[in-house]
Design an enzyme around this catalytic site. Sequence first.
Site, PDB file in Angstrom:
ATOM      1  N   ARG A   1     -28.743 -10.713  19.511  1.00  0.00           N
ATOM      2  CA  ARG A   1     -28.484  -9.630  18.564  1.00  0.00           C
ATOM      3  C   ARG A   1     -27.283 -10.053  17.717  1.00  0.00           C
ATOM      4  O   ARG A   1     -26.145  -9.715  18.032  1.00  0.00           O
ATOM      5  CB  ARG A   1     -28.197  -8.315  19.292  1.00  0.00           C
TER       6      ARG A   1
ATOM      7  N   LYS B   1     -41.044 -18.980  24.988  1.00  0.00           N
ATOM      8  CA  LYS B   1     -42.079 -18.085  24.454  1.00  0.00           C
ATOM      9  C   LYS B   1     -42.470 -18.576  23.066  1.00  0.00           C
ATOM     10  O   LYS B   1     -41.611 -18.739  22.196  1.00  0.00           O
ATOM     11  CB  LYS B   1     -41.554 -16.655  24.399  1.00  0.00           C
TER      12      LYS B   1
ATOM     13  N   ASP C   1     -39.927  -8.335  26.862  1.00  0.00           N
ATOM     14  CA  ASP C   1     -39.497  -7.722  28.116  1.00  0.00           C
ATOM     15  C   ASP C   1     -40.652  -7.688  29.115  1.00  0.00           C
ATOM     16  O   ASP C   1     -40.465  -7.937  30.313  1.00  0.00           O
ATOM     17  CB  ASP C   1     -38.988  -6.310  27.868  1.00  0.00           C
TER      18      ASP C   1
END
Length: 323
Positions: A168, A226, A263
């Site tokens: 973030r 990912k 998540d």
Amino acid sequence: MSEVMTIGEPMVNLIADSNETYLEARTLPRQMAGAEFNVAIGVTRQGHSVSYVTTLGQDWQGDLILDYMRGIGIDTSNIRRTSGAATGYQLKVRSSDGEPKVVYFRSGSAASQTAPDIVDGIDFDGVRILHVTGIFSALTDNTYSTVSRLMDAAHAHGVTVLFDPNPRPTLWPSREAMIEATNRLAAKCDVFMPGLEEGQLFSGVSAPRDIARFYLDMGVGKVIIKLGDEGSALFERDDNGGIRQTAVPSFTVDVVDTVGAGDGFASGVITALLEGLDSEHLLERANAVGAIQVTSVSDSEGLPTAEELRAFIASAPRKKLSL
């Protein structure tokens, strides 16, 4: 005690469950939010136990979150309450492209005031995996120190530490500060789990294998990358010191809301590690949970039970992946 522990900022999520703006919406259903909270929910739905570490305000949001956690079996014994700050919450509106608009009300929240001494009272008996992210560690200097101390304590008790950087940038004073602080935490973990662009940002290299080598050379045991909606890859050292790679494609689904996909993926990795799945089946499960989650508007309501997960893996069409 629980098999899994996580630390983060749980929030109440007020959703305009349509393409309306906030001004147009007449109802805002309440659900739960927060990356680590989503992971905890995913783990419990797959039949495993979780303990949550955080600080909540003495307010209706904190009461609601505690009631929800206890209702689904999350251990709340490591949660503090404070009257000096409010529990964070967020507003979310759907959009047609699957990327929702989110407004946060979390500045100076109770969770951001969590101090390192919370770790001193934690009982690690029975805990096998600690899950942490770069979000909570970015809130304040205190939360960063808390996460770092918790990772050290977990290792001292033989607990496997999984770190999802989940960056973030707006929470950090600079890009350089974020990269340096994130990599210091990465060097403490056993399983590092970035997205491809995140891995490129933090390592300074582009190819998945080179990203993996950067972190394996730090001493990380497994690097799981990912690859967006295409799938994922796992890298680890083989017995000869080389790098062993496993890559698995994801599943074809109709995307409603992309929030919570990573998540969900993390909850799949955690439960697969708990159950001793091999690398291929670990990635298959993680990909499946992430794919299922994006078919739901909520950050976590779409997360599957173990039975739903097995049925999805058995029947859902798969994509092609070249790495």
